[in-house]
Write a protein that holds these residues in place. Structure first.
Motif, PDB file in Angstrom:
ATOM      1  N   ASP A 273       0.850  -1.367   0.131  1.00  0.00           N
ATOM      2  CA  ASP A 273       0.064  -0.138   0.079  1.00  0.00           C
ATOM      3  C   ASP A 273       0.804   1.306   0.056  1.00  0.00           C
ATOM      4  OD1 ASP A 273      -2.289  -1.647   0.049  1.00  0.00           O
ATOM      5  OD2 ASP A 273      -2.306  -1.547   2.464  1.00  0.00           O
ATOM      6  N   PHE A 274       0.546   2.142  -1.005  1.00  0.00           N
ATOM      7  CA  PHE A 274       1.545   3.322  -1.173  1.00  0.00           C
ATOM      8  C   PHE A 274       0.509   4.536  -1.093  1.00  0.00           C
ATOM      9  CE2 PHE A 274       4.213  -0.307  -2.562  1.00  0.00           C
ATOM     10  CZ  PHE A 274       5.358   0.231  -1.895  1.00  0.00           C
ATOM     11  N   VAL A 275       1.040   5.762  -0.793  1.00  0.00           N
ATOM     12  CA  VAL A 275       0.330   7.048  -1.299  1.00  0.00           C
ATOM     13  C   VAL A 275       1.360   7.873  -2.098  1.00  0.00           C
ATOM     14  CG1 VAL A 275      -0.902   7.075   0.768  1.00  0.00           C
ATOM     15  CG2 VAL A 275       1.307   8.096   0.962  1.00  0.00           C
ATOM     16  N   ALA A 276       1.100   8.424  -2.987  1.00  0.00           N
ATOM     17  CA  ALA A 276       1.957   9.645  -3.618  1.00  0.00           C
ATOM     18  C   ALA A 276       1.579  11.168  -3.208  1.00  0.00           C
ATOM     19  CB  ALA A 276       1.930   9.317  -5.223  1.00  0.00           C
ATOM     20  N   GLU A 277       2.377  12.287  -2.859  1.00  0.00           N
ATOM     21  CA  GLU A 277       1.893  13.249  -2.667  1.00  0.00           C
ATOM     22  C   GLU A 277       2.616  14.333  -3.234  1.00  0.00           C
ATOM     23  OE1 GLU A 277       0.390  13.101   1.987  1.00  0.00           O
ATOM     24  OE2 GLU A 277       2.520  12.584   1.584  1.00  0.00           O
ATOM     25  N   GLU A 278       2.213  15.525  -3.460  1.00  0.00           N
ATOM     26  CA  GLU A 278       2.824  16.613  -4.149  1.00  0.00           C
ATOM     27  C   GLU A 278       3.051  17.684  -3.050  1.00  0.00           C
ATOM     28  OE1 GLU A 278       2.475  19.828  -7.825  1.00  0.00           O
ATOM     29  OE2 GLU A 278       0.985  18.392  -7.697  1.00  0.00           O
ATOM     30  N   PHE A 279       4.334  18.270  -2.860  1.00  0.00           N
ATOM     31  CA  PHE A 279       4.462  19.161  -1.809  1.00  0.00           C
ATOM     32  C   PHE A 279       4.801  20.694  -2.419  1.00  0.00           C
ATOM     33  CE2 PHE A 279       7.037  15.553   0.075  1.00  0.00           C
ATOM     34  CZ  PHE A 279       5.689  15.013   0.497  1.00  0.00           C
ATOM     35  N   ARG A 280       4.316  21.567  -1.974  1.00  0.00           N
ATOM     36  CA  ARG A 280       4.564  23.035  -2.277  1.00  0.00           C
ATOM     37  C   ARG A 280       4.634  23.870  -1.053  1.00  0.00           C
ATOM     38  NH1 ARG A 280       5.141  23.522  -7.876  1.00  0.00           N
ATOM     39  NH2 ARG A 280       3.709  21.760  -8.816  1.00  0.00           N
ATOM     40  N   GLY A 281       5.857  23.897  -0.734  1.00  0.00           N
ATOM     41  CA  GLY A 281       6.258  24.805   0.639  1.00  0.00           C
ATOM     42  C   GLY A 281       5.850  23.804   1.831  1.00  0.00           C
ATOM     43  N   LYS A 285      -0.568  17.670  -1.275  1.00  0.00           N
ATOM     44  CA  LYS A 285      -1.840  17.179  -2.112  1.00  0.00           C
ATOM     45  C   LYS A 285      -1.444  15.983  -2.360  1.00  0.00           C
ATOM     46  CE  LYS A 285      -2.278  18.293  -6.488  1.00  0.00           C
ATOM     47  NZ  LYS A 285      -2.666  19.250  -7.447  1.00  0.00           N
ATOM     48  N   LEU A 286      -2.633  15.054  -1.866  1.00  0.00           N
ATOM     49  CA  LEU A 286      -2.768  13.847  -2.317  1.00  0.00           C
ATOM     50  C   LEU A 286      -2.959  13.395  -3.950  1.00  0.00           C
ATOM     51  CD1 LEU A 286      -2.524  10.927  -0.916  1.00  0.00           C
ATOM     52  CD2 LEU A 286      -5.116  11.198  -0.863  1.00  0.00           C
ATOM     53  N   LEU A 287      -1.832  12.485  -4.428  1.00  0.00           N
ATOM     54  CA  LEU A 287      -1.949  12.262  -5.832  1.00  0.00           C
ATOM     55  C   LEU A 287      -2.478  10.899  -5.756  1.00  0.00           C
ATOM     56  CD1 LEU A 287       1.471  13.533  -6.904  1.00  0.00           C
ATOM     57  CD2 LEU A 287      -0.636  14.727  -7.130  1.00  0.00           C
ATOM     58  N   ALA A 288      -2.176  10.078  -5.133  1.00  0.00           N
ATOM     59  CA  ALA A 288      -2.800   8.645  -5.276  1.00  0.00           C
ATOM     60  C   ALA A 288      -2.701   7.888  -3.796  1.00  0.00           C
ATOM     61  CB  ALA A 288      -1.664   7.648  -6.219  1.00  0.00           C
ATOM     62  N   ALA A 289      -3.602   6.781  -3.625  1.00  0.00           N
ATOM     63  CA  ALA A 289      -3.747   6.166  -2.351  1.00  0.00           C
ATOM     64  C   ALA A 289      -4.212   4.910  -2.672  1.00  0.00           C
ATOM     65  CB  ALA A 289      -4.575   7.069  -1.306  1.00  0.00           C
ATOM     66  N   PRO A 290      -4.115   3.947  -1.758  1.00  0.00           N
ATOM     67  CA  PRO A 290      -4.765   2.554  -1.894  1.00  0.00           C
ATOM     68  C   PRO A 290      -6.258   2.828  -1.986  1.00  0.00           C
ATOM     69  CG  PRO A 290      -3.197   2.391   0.000  1.00  0.00           C
ATOM     70  CD  PRO A 290      -3.633   4.078  -0.367  1.00  0.00           C
ATOM     71  N   PRO A 291      -6.826   1.631  -2.738  1.00  0.00           N
ATOM     72  CA  PRO A 291      -6.193   0.525  -3.243  1.00  0.00           C
ATOM     73  C   PRO A 291      -5.495   0.725  -4.709  1.00  0.00           C
ATOM     74  CG  PRO A 291      -8.612   0.355  -3.336  1.00  0.00           C
ATOM     75  CD  PRO A 291      -8.385   1.611  -2.877  1.00  0.00           C
ATOM     76  N   ASP A 292      -4.492  -0.160  -4.833  1.00  0.00           N
ATOM     77  CA  ASP A 292      -3.935   0.007  -6.130  1.00  0.00           C
ATOM     78  C   ASP A 292      -3.071  -1.583  -6.391  1.00  0.00           C
ATOM     79  OD1 ASP A 292      -2.669   0.671  -8.550  1.00  0.00           O
ATOM     80  OD2 ASP A 292      -1.085   1.718  -7.811  1.00  0.00           O
TER      81      ASP A 292
END
Length: 343
Positions: A273-281, A285-292
């Motif tokens: 199980d993985f999450v992907a996030e984008e950071f600004r300062g 922001k969440l880009l992807a989350a389970p299930p995958d």
């Protein structure tokens, strides 16, 4: 061997342990190919696999498998066998999908790629993290310069457990320890995400049981490496087996740019199980989350491509750049040196 034109490819599966069965099941579920034959030296593995695919025939040996009516072979055997088995299958006219590492060294890997090119047959390797939804999102954003110039990357794969097969701990059979097993994914993710820039310098440190590795006659269980890219980017990675991690696994790939950051990481010590996030300062922001359900996508993608065409795909040659970095991590384990130029 028969042509795959006009029907689904017929596949033989060499090695039906956990990883081999998982890839077989995902391909079968996808409908992209048929499981025609299975082959394994373990009668227990054959029995378990036969219950999953009762219509598949059993080949008693690899030699017998090579005489079967097949379009491709999926290989999930110990690393020391990958080169010989892949080359023999390719020379027989079969497409090949192999578990990582495709080769234990760059030279060994290149011999397999040459065999595929000479035979004009499709060759694939199971670099599975490329097929996670989160890493696909991150690669897309970076390709569009969505976080500006990426100047630093930190990648980690720590495993609180070690492999349960003895051959993993024999460097002649495995090609190396945690770097060969886990670090290959980190190096591949860094280079693949950034579009395979040239690697200029590598430094590395290898450890075994808490001590600096004194000889490559034993395998490492902890490693750190840094490599510089010609796009003015530095990559830092660390990987390990049996580390005191406080959870099953710590897996992450973080990319820092001049205008933002991107991170891919596992949740709660999970291997899946993985999450992907984008950071600004200070915001994210969440880009992807389970299930995958990403685990078998590389194998399914290869089977789908095979259904369209069995000819050699030159994209596989980029894997040699990953192998070159691994070679340098091992050869430069205690000092900084220039990475050897491609042959």
């Amino acid at each position: 061997m028969s042509s795959s034109a006009g029907r689904r490819p017929r596949l033989g599966f060499l090695g039906t342990g956990w990883i081999g069965r998982h890839r077989m099941e995902r391909i079968a579920e996808s409908g992209e190919a048929d499981v025609a034959y299975i082959c394994d030296s373990s009668s227990e593995c054959i029995d378990q696999t036969s219950r999953i695919v009762p219509d598949a025939r059993i080949a008693s040996s690899f030699d017998e498998l090579l005489e079967c009516d097949l379009d491709g072979v999926v290989i999930a055997t110990p690393s020391a066998l990958h080169a010989e088995q892949s080359i023999r299958a390719l020379e027989r006219g079969f497409a090949v999908f192999c578990q990582k590492p495709l080769g234990r060294t760059e030279a060994e890997l290149k011999s397999i790629v040459r065999a595929a090119e000479n035979a004009d047959r499709l060759l694939g390797v199971d670099l599975s993290y490329r097929f996670t939804y989160g890493m696909r999102q991150i690669r897309d954003i970076i390709s569009r310069a969505g976080i500006g110039h990426v100047y630093a990357c930190d990648l980690v794969f720590h495993n609180a457990y070690g492999p349960d097969r003895a051959w993993f701990y024999d460097p002649k059979l495995s090609g190396g320890g945690c770097v060969m097993d886990l670090g290959v994914h980190l190096v591949d993710l860094a280079l693949w995400t950034l579009g395979f820039p040239k690697v200029e310098h590598v430094t590395s440190r290898l450890f075994a049981a808490g001590k600096v590795l004194s000889s490559l006659e034993q395998v490492e269980d902890y490693a750190t490496a840094t490599f510089d890219l010609d796009c003015n980017t530095v990559v830092n990675l660390a990987c390990s087996w049996k580390i005191q991690a406080g959870c099953d696994a710590v897996i992450s790939a973080t990319f820092y740019g001049t205008e933002g950051g991107l991170s891919f990481r596992n949740l709660n010590g999970s291997f899946y199980d993985f999450v992907a996030e984008e950071f600004r300062g200070g915001s994210r922001k969440l880009l992807a989350a389970p299930p995958d359900a990403w685990g078998g996508r590389a194998a399914v993608a290869w089977a789908k491509q095979l259904g369209r065409s069995n000819v050699f795909d030159p994209a596989i040659t980029r894997v040699s750049e990953v192998a070159r970095v691994l070679d340098s991590i091992y050869s430069n384990a205690s000092h900084h040196a220039s990475i050897p130029e491609a042959a």
